[in-house]
Design a protein around this motif. Structure first.
Motif, PDB file in Angstrom:
ATOM      1  N   PHE A 167      23.190   0.940 -54.643  1.00 51.00           N
ATOM      2  CA  PHE A 167      22.416   1.108 -53.398  1.00 51.00           C
ATOM      3  C   PHE A 167      22.147  -0.244 -52.737  1.00 51.00           C
ATOM      4  CE2 PHE A 167      21.031   5.065 -55.520  1.00 51.00           C
ATOM      5  CZ  PHE A 167      21.187   5.963 -54.484  1.00 51.00           C
ATOM      6  N   ARG A 168      21.572  -1.156 -53.529  1.00 55.49           N
ATOM      7  CA  ARG A 168      21.199  -2.471 -52.974  1.00 55.49           C
ATOM      8  C   ARG A 168      22.271  -3.499 -53.345  1.00 55.49           C
ATOM      9  NH1 ARG A 168      18.942  -1.036 -49.580  1.00 55.49           N
ATOM     10  NH2 ARG A 168      17.650   0.778 -49.893  1.00 55.49           N
ATOM     11  N   PRO A 169      22.406  -4.519 -52.549  1.00 55.41           N
ATOM     12  CA  PRO A 169      23.481  -5.487 -52.802  1.00 55.41           C
ATOM     13  C   PRO A 169      23.128  -6.530 -53.866  1.00 55.41           C
ATOM     14  CG  PRO A 169      22.321  -6.042 -50.774  1.00 55.41           C
ATOM     15  CD  PRO A 169      21.658  -4.815 -51.314  1.00 55.41           C
TER      16      PRO A 169
ATOM     17  N   HIS B  63      26.338   2.880 -51.262  1.00 57.15           N
ATOM     18  CA  HIS B  63      25.752   1.668 -50.672  1.00 57.15           C
ATOM     19  C   HIS B  63      24.851   2.049 -49.500  1.00 57.15           C
ATOM     20  CE1 HIS B  63      28.498  -0.502 -53.140  1.00 57.15           C
ATOM     21  NE2 HIS B  63      29.572  -0.245 -52.417  1.00 57.15           N
ATOM     22  N   CYS B  64      23.683   1.426 -49.434  1.00 55.86           N
ATOM     23  CA  CYS B  64      22.729   1.710 -48.343  1.00 55.86           C
ATOM     24  C   CYS B  64      23.290   1.208 -47.011  1.00 55.86           C
ATOM     25  CB  CYS B  64      21.408   1.005 -48.642  1.00 55.86           C
ATOM     26  SG  CYS B  64      20.260   1.043 -47.265  1.00 55.86           S
ATOM     27  N   MET B  65      23.440   2.127 -46.051  1.00 52.44           N
ATOM     28  CA  MET B  65      24.004   1.731 -44.748  1.00 52.44           C
ATOM     29  C   MET B  65      23.087   0.771 -44.003  1.00 52.44           C
ATOM     30  SD  MET B  65      22.269   3.312 -42.081  1.00 52.44           S
ATOM     31  CE  MET B  65      20.764   4.254 -42.201  1.00 52.44           C
ATOM     32  N   PHE B  66      21.776   0.841 -44.353  1.00 55.38           N
ATOM     33  CA  PHE B  66      20.813   0.008 -43.632  1.00 55.38           C
ATOM     34  C   PHE B  66      20.968  -1.487 -43.917  1.00 55.38           C
ATOM     35  CE2 PHE B  66      17.529   0.578 -40.753  1.00 55.38           C
ATOM     36  CZ  PHE B  66      17.213   1.912 -40.659  1.00 55.38           C
ATOM     37  N   GLU B  67      21.598  -1.812 -45.026  1.00 56.32           N
ATOM     38  CA  GLU B  67      21.815  -3.229 -45.316  1.00 56.32           C
ATOM     39  C   GLU B  67      22.655  -3.858 -44.200  1.00 56.32           C
ATOM     40  OE1 GLU B  67      20.595  -5.180 -47.610  1.00 56.32           O
ATOM     41  OE2 GLU B  67      19.642  -3.742 -48.946  1.00 56.32           O
TER      42      GLU B  67
ATOM     43  N   PRO C 297      13.127  10.780 -45.477  1.00 56.01           N
ATOM     44  CA  PRO C 297      12.556   9.619 -46.161  1.00 56.01           C
ATOM     45  C   PRO C 297      13.579   8.907 -47.040  1.00 56.01           C
ATOM     46  CG  PRO C 297      11.277  11.615 -46.632  1.00 56.01           C
ATOM     47  CD  PRO C 297      12.537  12.047 -45.956  1.00 56.01           C
ATOM     48  N   CYS C 298      13.287   7.637 -47.310  1.00 51.61           N
ATOM     49  CA  CYS C 298      14.115   6.876 -48.257  1.00 51.61           C
ATOM     50  C   CYS C 298      13.358   6.762 -49.576  1.00 51.61           C
ATOM     51  CB  CYS C 298      14.402   5.478 -47.710  1.00 51.61           C
ATOM     52  SG  CYS C 298      15.306   4.472 -48.927  1.00 51.61           S
ATOM     53  N   TYR C 299      14.040   7.057 -50.654  1.00 53.02           N
ATOM     54  CA  TYR C 299      13.449   6.924 -51.993  1.00 53.02           C
ATOM     55  C   TYR C 299      14.077   5.774 -52.752  1.00 53.02           C
ATOM     56  CZ  TYR C 299      11.835  11.589 -50.808  1.00 53.02           C
ATOM     57  OH  TYR C 299      11.251  12.654 -50.176  1.00 53.02           O
ATOM     58  N   TYR C 300      14.844   4.960 -52.048  1.00 50.56           N
ATOM     59  CA  TYR C 300      15.625   3.931 -52.733  1.00 50.56           C
ATOM     60  C   TYR C 300      15.196   2.517 -52.335  1.00 50.56           C
ATOM     61  CZ  TYR C 300      18.382   8.120 -53.515  1.00 50.56           C
ATOM     62  OH  TYR C 300      18.767   9.385 -53.856  1.00 50.56           O
ATOM     63  N   GLY C 301      13.910   2.383 -51.989  1.00 51.15           N
ATOM     64  CA  GLY C 301      13.388   1.030 -51.812  1.00 51.15           C
ATOM     65  C   GLY C 301      13.162   0.600 -50.379  1.00 51.15           C
ATOM     66  N   VAL C 302      13.355   1.489 -49.417  1.00 50.68           N
ATOM     67  CA  VAL C 302      13.068   1.144 -48.030  1.00 50.68           C
ATOM     68  C   VAL C 302      11.779   1.860 -47.634  1.00 50.68           C
ATOM     69  CG1 VAL C 302      13.880   1.251 -45.663  1.00 50.68           C
ATOM     70  CG2 VAL C 302      15.459   0.798 -47.520  1.00 50.68           C
ATOM     71  N   ASP C 303      10.929   1.139 -46.922  1.00 46.05           N
ATOM     72  CA  ASP C 303       9.593   1.651 -46.672  1.00 46.05           C
ATOM     73  C   ASP C 303       9.585   2.720 -45.571  1.00 46.05           C
ATOM     74  OD1 ASP C 303       6.950   1.868 -47.104  1.00 46.05           O
ATOM     75  OD2 ASP C 303       6.369  -0.006 -46.128  1.00 46.05           O
ATOM     76  N   MET C 304      10.203   3.836 -45.839  1.00 46.90           N
ATOM     77  CA  MET C 304      10.182   4.995 -44.908  1.00 46.90           C
ATOM     78  C   MET C 304       9.938   6.211 -45.806  1.00 46.90           C
ATOM     79  SD  MET C 304      13.481   4.321 -42.492  1.00 46.90           S
ATOM     80  CE  MET C 304      14.706   4.843 -43.683  1.00 46.90           C
ATOM     81  N   LYS C 305       8.673   6.505 -46.032  1.00 48.54           N
ATOM     82  CA  LYS C 305       8.366   7.434 -47.117  1.00 48.54           C
ATOM     83  C   LYS C 305       8.095   8.878 -46.681  1.00 48.54           C
ATOM     84  CE  LYS C 305       8.375   4.705 -50.809  1.00 48.54           C
ATOM     85  NZ  LYS C 305       9.003   3.553 -50.148  1.00 48.54           N
TER      86      LYS C 305
ATOM     87  N   LEU D  62      28.987   5.646 -49.231  1.00 53.38           N
ATOM     88  CA  LEU D  62      27.756   5.187 -48.579  1.00 53.38           C
ATOM     89  C   LEU D  62      26.587   6.113 -48.857  1.00 53.38           C
ATOM     90  CD1 LEU D  62      29.281   4.393 -45.069  1.00 53.38           C
ATOM     91  CD2 LEU D  62      28.751   2.747 -46.882  1.00 53.38           C
ATOM     92  N   CYS D  63      25.373   5.556 -48.856  1.00 52.27           N
ATOM     93  CA  CYS D  63      24.178   6.392 -48.797  1.00 52.27           C
ATOM     94  C   CYS D  63      23.819   6.530 -47.326  1.00 52.27           C
ATOM     95  CB  CYS D  63      23.008   5.757 -49.549  1.00 52.27           C
ATOM     96  SG  CYS D  63      21.513   6.774 -49.407  1.00 52.27           S
ATOM     97  N   LEU D  64      23.736   7.778 -46.881  1.00 55.04           N
ATOM     98  CA  LEU D  64      23.344   8.079 -45.505  1.00 55.04           C
ATOM     99  C   LEU D  64      22.166   9.060 -45.531  1.00 55.04           C
ATOM    100  CD1 LEU D  64      26.982   8.760 -44.204  1.00 55.04           C
ATOM    101  CD2 LEU D  64      25.654   6.687 -43.760  1.00 55.04           C
ATOM    102  N   ALA D  65      21.441   9.093 -46.661  1.00 53.97           N
ATOM    103  CA  ALA D  65      20.462  10.160 -46.903  1.00 53.97           C
ATOM    104  C   ALA D  65      19.364  10.217 -45.844  1.00 53.97           C
ATOM    105  CB  ALA D  65      19.850   9.981 -48.286  1.00 53.97           C
ATOM    106  N   CYS D  66      18.941   9.058 -45.308  1.00 60.89           N
ATOM    107  CA  CYS D  66      17.875   9.111 -44.301  1.00 60.89           C
ATOM    108  C   CYS D  66      18.408   9.639 -42.969  1.00 60.89           C
ATOM    109  CB  CYS D  66      17.219   7.747 -44.131  1.00 60.89           C
ATOM    110  SG  CYS D  66      18.393   6.432 -43.841  1.00 60.89           S
ATOM    111  N   LEU D  67      19.725   9.788 -42.870  1.00 64.63           N
ATOM    112  CA  LEU D  67      20.330  10.330 -41.637  1.00 64.63           C
ATOM    113  C   LEU D  67      20.741  11.786 -41.795  1.00 64.63           C
ATOM    114  CD1 LEU D  67      22.767   7.344 -40.894  1.00 64.63           C
ATOM    115  CD2 LEU D  67      20.380   7.601 -40.179  1.00 64.63           C
TER     116      LEU D  67
HETATM  117 FE1  SF4 Z   1      19.467   3.196 -47.210  1.00 63.24          FE
HETATM  118 FE2  SF4 Z   1      18.690   5.390 -45.908  1.00 63.24          FE
HETATM  119 FE3  SF4 Z   1      19.900   5.593 -48.293  1.00 63.24          FE
HETATM  120 FE4  SF4 Z   1      17.433   4.593 -48.103  1.00 63.24          FE
HETATM  121  S1  SF4 Z   1      18.080   6.693 -47.641  1.00 63.24           S
HETATM  122  S2  SF4 Z   1      19.117   3.784 -49.316  1.00 63.24           S
HETATM  123  S3  SF4 Z   1      17.544   3.494 -46.139  1.00 63.24           S
HETATM  124  S4  SF4 Z   1      20.769   4.793 -46.371  1.00 63.24           S
END
Ligand code: SF4
Length: 471
Positions: free
Chosen positions: A186-188, A245-249, A391-399, A442-447
């Protein structure tokens, strides 16, 4: 400035000289954007692990006199962004755990999704915890296994079999340094070589560039890398990994000059802008970024649309960051402290502003109002990230879902809410194309609400069928 907040940065370093702490300090300053609440460094001084950490930016958190006491060839570092649950100095990292065999110190970027469940298990077993941080849990569980077998690779693998979610770790165990990446990546985390000195692990490759070092490669999902003064040793994942991989990175978090999972951030952002120009065209006089992270997106949009690019905002770089970040109201008020339109650029013009992402949409109305007050005839908005709806459960503050403007309102209602003449987001397929990696990587879960791992209490999920047991 309107987007979600970062989720920390980590460094690990093994030098041929006794000055690891000074180099870790430099590297932490390069990844400062990943966290500003606190920072810390642990080194092995030849006898024991010593740590200096504190609140604030790296140069405030680690005082010169403390840095002078951190003599050693190897160490780790951390720049911290807190989640709502883990604010406060007691959660500062690296976290140290002392055992009979020595001390383990850890720096963590990410979020452990089964933290509550595991914490309860260990509380029931009689453990007590000093912090609310999942990093303490990871350190303690690793220490538990180190006490059992004194084999760091085995102990880290056993810990990885218990925890779920997103984690990049740098680990100092006496005079050994490890980099660990979760099986989804998820994180680089990447590996570099500093000429004549040794090896470095870093959340972002820009931290290697500061030493004019050589980018070796990304740490692979599920891999443990051990660095020494002479080189590095890979301990690959014993089971297949499904990358997420988190797309937000690429879109927001990482520095444009970093290479994340083989793709340069600046290039991805420029691609996003170009694709956005094709997907959501506009008849305007000029394209402007919302500085700083929207800059490459806006440049791409200008290239794609062949419309003039202009800098239409002056950014005040000396506003106290912590003041702005401390709560939402202050963050909104901070927009006027931080940005001011350049009147001659926008007066009488139809302007299009490009931002990297919109979560709550609370600062965008102020930005648009500023431009209209400065004489803009029309203000159009384009966003380099598809609508955030989960929400993101993987370390981004969007709960929580209630904060997302895209869930509350339709596109047209959102346009009205923020006061724009038109509004457009890049599509998910456009974003994937801009990143240049297969969607499945990719992780696109918040989308799209499709979570790569099971999330307790989350009903919308796609559960991986892979078993990431490392034992
Ligand atoms: Fe990144 Fe969104 Fe996945 Fe969280 S849910 S890891 S912000 S892509």
């Amino acid at each position: 400035m309107t987007g979600p907040k970062h989720s920390c940065g980590v460094i690990g370093l093994y030098s041929t000289k006794d000055d690891a702490a000074a180099d870790i300090f430099k590297a932490l300053r390069i990844i400062q954007h990943r966290g500003q609440e606190g920072a810390g460094i642990s080194v092995f001084n030849g006898t024991k692990v010593v740590t200096a950490k504190g609140p604030g930016l790296v140069h405030d958190a680690i005082k010169k006199e403390d840095l002078g006491k951190l003599n050693g060839m190897c160490g780790i570092g951390h720049a911290r962004y807190p989640s709502a649950q883990t604010k406060g100095e007691k959660n500062a990292e690296p976290i140290e755990v002392e055992m009979t065999h020595g001390t383990v110190a850890m720096a963590h970027n990410g979020n452990i999704t089964n933290y509550q469940e595991l914490k309860k298990k260990y509380l029931d077993a009689g453990w007590s915890f000093l912090t609310d941080s999942d990093s303490e849990l990871i350190s303690r569980v690793t220490a538990k296994y180190l006490v059992q077998n004194n084999d760091p690779i085995k102990a880290i693998r056993s810990m990885m079999s218990e925890i779920e979610g997103a984690y990049c770790l740098t680990v100092l165990y006496n005079n050994k340094v490890f980099g660990v990446r979760d099986p989804y990546g998820f994180r680089p985390l990447c590996l570099g070589r500093i000429h004549d000195k040794g090896y470095i692990l870093a959340s972002e490759s820009a931290a290697i560039d500061i030493f004019r070092g050589e980018f070796v490669r990304d740490v692979m999902p599920g891999e443990i890398i051990e660095i020494t003064a002479d080189g590095f040793k890979s301990h690959p994942s014993p089971t297949p990994c499904q990358t997420a991989h988190c797309m937000f990175e690429w879109i927001y978090f990482a520095r444009p000059d970093s290479i994340i999972n083989g793709r340069e951030v600046y290039e991805v952002r420029r691609n996003v802008g170009e694709i956005l120009a094709k997907e959501c065209p506009a008849d305007v006089d000029l394209i402007m970024p919302v500085p700083d992270s929207g800059r490459a997106h806006a440049l791409g949009y200008a290239l794609g649309s062949k419309i003039r690019y202009e800098e239409g905002f002056m950014k005040n770089r000396f506003v106290d960051r912590t003041f702005i970040l401390s709560d939402q109201k202050q963050r909104e008020a901070g927009v006027t402290l931080k940005l001011n339109p350049i009147r001659s650029t926008v007066k009488g013009k139809r302007v299009l502003i490009v931002d990297d992402s919109v979560v709550r949409g609370t600062t965008m109305p102020r930005i648009i109002r500023m431009l209209r007050d400065a004489g803009a005839k029309e203000v159009h908005v384009r966003i380099g990230c598809p609508p955030i709806i989960a929400p993101c459960y993987y370390g981004v503050d969007m709960k929580s879902r209630d904060q997302f403007i895209a869930l509350k309102y339709s596109l047209e209602e959102t346009r009205e809410q923020i006061g724009a003449d038109s509004l457009g987001y890049i599509s998910i397929s456009g974003l994937v194309k801009a990143i240049g990696k297969p969607e499945n990587d990719l992780c696109l879960a918040c989308l799209n609400s499709r979570y790569p791992t099971p999330i307790p209490g989350e009903t919308h999920r796609f559960q991986s069928t892979l078993n990431h047991s490392f034992e």
